[in-house]
Design an enzyme around this catalytic site. Structure first.
Site, PDB file in Angstrom:
ATOM      1  N   LEU A 105       0.855  -1.210   0.070  1.00 12.57           N
ATOM      2  CA  LEU A 105       0.005   0.059  -0.127  1.00 12.57           C
ATOM      3  C   LEU A 105       0.818   1.558   0.109  1.00 12.57           C
ATOM      4  CD1 LEU A 105      -2.877  -0.998   2.228  1.00 12.57           C
ATOM      5  CD2 LEU A 105      -2.817  -1.265   0.008  1.00 12.57           C
ATOM      6  N   SER A 107       3.518   2.099   1.686  1.00 11.53           N
ATOM      7  CA  SER A 107       3.921   2.813   3.231  1.00 11.53           C
ATOM      8  C   SER A 107       5.386   3.672   2.928  1.00 11.53           C
ATOM      9  CB  SER A 107       4.057   1.554   4.132  1.00 11.53           C
ATOM     10  OG  SER A 107       5.343   1.407   4.726  1.00 11.53           O
ATOM     11  N   ALA A 110       4.813   7.008   0.994  1.00 18.04           N
ATOM     12  CA  ALA A 110       4.018   7.663   1.858  1.00 18.04           C
ATOM     13  C   ALA A 110       4.719   8.220   2.847  1.00 18.04           C
ATOM     14  CB  ALA A 110       2.745   6.866   2.514  1.00 18.04           C
ATOM     15  N   ASP A 151       4.434   4.470  -7.218  1.00 15.73           N
ATOM     16  CA  ASP A 151       4.215   4.654  -5.998  1.00 15.73           C
ATOM     17  C   ASP A 151       4.280   6.254  -5.867  1.00 15.73           C
ATOM     18  OD1 ASP A 151       3.679   1.929  -5.713  1.00 15.73           O
ATOM     19  OD2 ASP A 151       5.002   1.824  -3.936  1.00 15.73           O
TER      20      ASP A 151
END
Ligand code: PMV
Length: 314
Positions: A105, A107, A110, A151
């Site tokens: 996801l 990580s 982010a 991403d």
């Protein structure tokens, strides 16, 4: 330089179509997931104390000068300071994240995005989304070797993207004609991106033609899905997810755990499901109608999913 506290955040992401093939030049589609989030808080520190980096969830605390060379927070901080031609401020950056680590996801991207934004803002600079995305891409390279850039793009731009590696016009914003709901199912198993990307590379070296054919088919799915998302033909997306999952199995990046969660999601009424991200572990994404969400979450939890969230793409 800010004299007060500065906080920035960044969402997680989920890849709907095209992982792995995107590394080989095919398009992919990803959307931000704001239900999980990374935050970075910068607090002023006494003069002369330098920059301290704290990964609160992991219990790590380093000064920038004493951090391990490849520590992800230190790499992001150094790249940001170099880009802005700034010296390290006297401050403490505290990073927290509710995004599962190695969960497919985003990580890492982010956390880097939140840190880059907060540090730049603390020292008085406002970076564009493109600048943040490019800096985070450089951080991703240190950890993943050959990231496609999807991403950092979807997370720094915080919008659905249709992404092609190296596209001269940059990432394309995807307009979503009709909202749709996704379940994001965390298998609880780690998804080691670097290893899976190199497994696919080995496969491609062993069988270039067969692998290229799989990449092309995955790319065609992403192209078709784009059209359906932009015209509001949401019902057509489920079968494309199923097809994409089958191709990812052929590529060798799925696992019995992920295949089982895909099956449970479909049995619970999802109109399509696939692994998302690098594979082996990490997450499964499923397309579902709002009224089926609660029952599907209960089935998935019974089947061993570590965590299930839902998000609406609009
Ligand atoms: O597992 P994640 O969320 O880091 O996604 C990786 C996506 C890949 O296509 C497998 C690699 C890449 O760089 O695009």
């Amino acid at each position: 330089m800010s004299s007060g506290l500065v906080e920035s955040s960044a969402p997680g992401k989920v890849i709907l179509f095209g992982e792995h093939a995107v590394v080989y030049g095919q398009p992919a589609i990803a959307v931000p997931v704001s239900e999980v989030v990374a935050t970075a808080t910068v607090e002023p520190a006494p003069t002369g104390s330098g920059l301290t980096l704290v990964a609160a969830d992991l219990g790590h605390r380093f000064t920038l000068s004493g951090a391990p060379r490849h520590d992800p927070l230190a790499v992001a901080a150094r790249l940001t300071l170099d880009y802005l031609s700034a010296s390290a401020p006297d401050a403490t950056i505290i990073v927290r994240s509710s995004i599962p680590i190695a969960g497919g996801l985003g990580s890492g991207a982010a956390v880097s995005t939140a840190l880059v934004r907060a540090l730049a803002s603390f020292i008085g600079h406002s970076l564009s989304r493109g600048e943040v995305s490019r800096l985070v891409f450089e951080v991703e390279k240190v950890h993943h070797g050959t990231p496609s850039g999807i991403d950092n793009t979807v997370i720094a731009y915080e919008q659905p993207v249709y992404f092609e590696r190296g596209a001269p016009s940059g990432p394309e914003r995807l307009s979503v004609a009709a909202p749709f709901t996704l379940l994001i199912i965390d298998s609880g198993l780690p998804s080691p991106t670097k290893q899976l990307v190199s497994r696919v590379r080995d496969r491609w070296l062993r069988d270039p033609e067969g692998s290229a054919a799989l990449f092309r088919q995955i790319g065609d799915i992403a192209r078709e899905a784009r059209h359906h998302i932009e015209t509001g033909a949401v019902d057509a997306l489920g079968p494309l997810m199923d097809k994409n999952h089958t191709l990812l199995i052929e590529l060798g990046v799925s696992s019995p755990t992920l295949n089982r969660l895909v099956d449970v999601a479909r049995d619970a009424g999802a109109s399509g499901a696939k692994l998302s991200g690098a594979g082996h572990g990490g997450s499964v994404v499923a397309l579902i109608q709002a009224e089926k969400i609660d029952a599907a979450i209960a089935s998935l939890r019974r089947a061993g999913a570590a965590r299930v969230i839902h998000t609406t793409v609009e």
